[in-house]
Design a protein around this motif. Sequence first.
Motif, PDB file in Angstrom:
ATOM      1  N   GLY A 110       0.793  -1.219   0.000  1.00  0.00           N
ATOM      2  CA  GLY A 110       0.000   0.000   0.000  1.00  0.00           C
ATOM      3  C   GLY A 110       0.822   1.264   0.000  1.00  0.00           C
ATOM      4  O   GLY A 110       0.256   2.365  -0.072  1.00  0.00           O
ATOM      5  N   ASP A 111       2.171   1.144   0.069  1.00  0.00           N
ATOM      6  CA  ASP A 111       3.048   2.302   0.027  1.00  0.00           C
ATOM      7  C   ASP A 111       3.615   2.495  -1.372  1.00  0.00           C
ATOM      8  O   ASP A 111       3.627   1.570  -2.196  1.00  0.00           O
ATOM      9  N   ILE A 112       4.125   3.683  -1.613  1.00  0.00           N
ATOM     10  CA  ILE A 112       4.720   3.982  -2.913  1.00  0.00           C
ATOM     11  C   ILE A 112       5.940   3.113  -3.168  1.00  0.00           C
ATOM     12  O   ILE A 112       6.181   2.665  -4.290  1.00  0.00           O
ATOM     13  N   ILE A 113       6.696   2.816  -2.107  1.00  0.00           N
ATOM     14  CA  ILE A 113       7.911   2.021  -2.286  1.00  0.00           C
ATOM     15  C   ILE A 113       7.596   0.619  -2.790  1.00  0.00           C
ATOM     16  O   ILE A 113       8.367   0.032  -3.561  1.00  0.00           O
ATOM     17  N   GLY A 114       6.453   0.068  -2.414  1.00  0.00           N
ATOM     18  CA  GLY A 114       6.072  -1.240  -2.913  1.00  0.00           C
ATOM     19  C   GLY A 114       5.793  -1.225  -4.406  1.00  0.00           C
ATOM     20  O   GLY A 114       6.206  -2.129  -5.145  1.00  0.00           O
ATOM     21  N   VAL A 115       5.107  -0.192  -4.874  1.00  0.00           N
ATOM     22  CA  VAL A 115       4.834  -0.065  -6.310  1.00  0.00           C
ATOM     23  C   VAL A 115       6.134   0.132  -7.079  1.00  0.00           C
ATOM     24  O   VAL A 115       6.343  -0.447  -8.150  1.00  0.00           O
ATOM     25  N   VAL A 116       7.046   0.944  -6.521  1.00  0.00           N
ATOM     26  CA  VAL A 116       8.328   1.188  -7.182  1.00  0.00           C
ATOM     27  C   VAL A 116       9.138  -0.097  -7.285  1.00  0.00           C
ATOM     28  O   VAL A 116       9.700  -0.418  -8.342  1.00  0.00           O
ATOM     29  N   LEU A 117       9.217  -0.863  -6.202  1.00  0.00           N
ATOM     30  CA  LEU A 117       9.990  -2.103  -6.216  1.00  0.00           C
ATOM     31  C   LEU A 117       9.424  -3.106  -7.211  1.00  0.00           C
ATOM     32  O   LEU A 117      10.182  -3.833  -7.871  1.00  0.00           O
ATOM     33  N   PHE A 118       8.103  -3.161  -7.335  1.00  0.00           N
ATOM     34  CA  PHE A 118       7.514  -4.084  -8.306  1.00  0.00           C
ATOM     35  C   PHE A 118       7.923  -3.695  -9.724  1.00  0.00           C
ATOM     36  O   PHE A 118       8.309  -4.555 -10.526  1.00  0.00           O
ATOM     37  N   HIS A 119       7.837  -2.415 -10.049  1.00  0.00           N
ATOM     38  CA  HIS A 119       8.210  -1.968 -11.397  1.00  0.00           C
ATOM     39  C   HIS A 119       9.696  -2.160 -11.656  1.00  0.00           C
ATOM     40  O   HIS A 119      10.092  -2.514 -12.778  1.00  0.00           O
ATOM     41  N   VAL A 120      10.524  -1.952 -10.632  1.00  0.00           N
ATOM     42  CA  VAL A 120      11.953  -2.159 -10.813  1.00  0.00           C
ATOM     43  C   VAL A 120      12.252  -3.631 -11.056  1.00  0.00           C
ATOM     44  O   VAL A 120      13.040  -3.993 -11.951  1.00  0.00           O
ATOM     45  N   GLY A 121      11.614  -4.501 -10.291  1.00  0.00           N
ATOM     46  CA  GLY A 121      11.855  -5.924 -10.449  1.00  0.00           C
ATOM     47  C   GLY A 121      11.463  -6.448 -11.818  1.00  0.00           C
ATOM     48  O   GLY A 121      12.177  -7.283 -12.399  1.00  0.00           O
ATOM     49  N   PHE A 122      10.356  -5.974 -12.352  1.00  0.00           N
ATOM     50  CA  PHE A 122       9.916  -6.465 -13.655  1.00  0.00           C
ATOM     51  C   PHE A 122      10.510  -5.670 -14.810  1.00  0.00           C
ATOM     52  O   PHE A 122      10.410  -6.100 -15.963  1.00  0.00           O
ATOM     53  N   GLY A 123      11.123  -4.544 -14.531  1.00  0.00           N
ATOM     54  CA  GLY A 123      11.784  -3.795 -15.596  1.00  0.00           C
ATOM     55  C   GLY A 123      13.234  -4.175 -15.797  1.00  0.00           C
ATOM     56  O   GLY A 123      13.791  -3.963 -16.879  1.00  0.00           O
ATOM     57  N   LEU A 124      13.860  -4.756 -14.782  1.00  0.00           N
ATOM     58  CA  LEU A 124      15.281  -5.072 -14.875  1.00  0.00           C
ATOM     59  C   LEU A 124      15.626  -6.157 -15.900  1.00  0.00           C
ATOM     60  O   LEU A 124      16.649  -6.029 -16.587  1.00  0.00           O
ATOM     61  N   PRO A 125      14.867  -7.249 -16.039  1.00  0.00           N
ATOM     62  CA  PRO A 125      15.267  -8.253 -17.037  1.00  0.00           C
ATOM     63  C   PRO A 125      15.395  -7.691 -18.448  1.00  0.00           C
ATOM     64  O   PRO A 125      16.385  -7.960 -19.142  1.00  0.00           O
ATOM     65  N   PHE A 126      14.428  -6.900 -18.874  1.00  0.00           N
ATOM     66  CA  PHE A 126      14.525  -6.309 -20.211  1.00  0.00           C
ATOM     67  C   PHE A 126      15.678  -5.320 -20.289  1.00  0.00           C
ATOM     68  O   PHE A 126      16.393  -5.250 -21.298  1.00  0.00           O
TER      69      PHE A 126
END
Length: 303
Positions: free
Chosen positions: A165-181
């Motif tokens: 529910g925090d902004i950091i959780g949304v950021v970490l999700f996008h970072v995790g799924f953006g790193l492979p590409f």
Amino acid sequence: MTAVETPAPRTPPREAPVPARRSVAARLASGTAGGALRVFLLLVALFWLVPTFGLLVSSFRDPTDIATSGWWKVFSAPAQLTTKSYQSLLENDDISSALFNTVWITVPATLLVVLIGAMAGYAFAWMDFKGRDWWFMVVVGLLVVPVQVALIPLSGLFRDLGIFGDIIGVVLFHVGFGLPFAIFLLRNFFAEIPRELLEAARLDGAGEMRLFATVVLPLAAPALASLGIFQFLWVWNDMLVALVFSSSDSQPLTVALQQQVRQFGSNIEVLAPGAFISMVIPLAVFFAFQRQFVSGVMAGAVK
């Protein structure tokens, strides 16, 4: 007696081939075909821009006019144009806070993906470590993992960590799924850098960090800009991840507009300007880095 040398026969100079003259009908047909193609592409572009232009016009119309007539009526009644909708948007706390939340989510998620992806891509391209190729295959395999598969497991993990529910959780999700590409793209780009250039920098006493910062990153600026634009657009326009991992205090603009749609009859004046702002900011970012984006795409195509 001396033999008299006879001059060698001179060969006549070669005449330049005369290009075959095209008939008037062929030239007219060619010009007409090119003109028809340009007209067709122009019509396609205009047709594609009609919804965007309609959204822009609607954002400057009164809510009563929006509810009673189409946006094209503004050409016969230009007095309908007003800035009241944008005033209502700025006075809406949910939309204004959601806009700031979108910035706080998009900018860190983009910068972290570009920075970490660049460092990992350089390591996979030019540093020798145990299992390098196998680890790179794992990264490539992560490209095919759909986002929907990780929503429930990561929801539980973030809840245990206290960041659901925090902004950091949304950021970490996008970072995790953006790193492979990002790693896949930048590793292939870094691998095309001439080895002699890196060896020359090492002979001058440059370490790995200095080599990465002063030689590799400047050469990879077009690729980094292209990756940054892709990541920015993906995160800015995302609604699924934000809908799951954000709360009412951390929701971005896409979720806030989706929530406003449920009350369409009472707050129609904030939907059009909010949607237009949500669309125009990514366009501004794209056009600001358009030259670097094209350079990155062309560099990848040439190599």
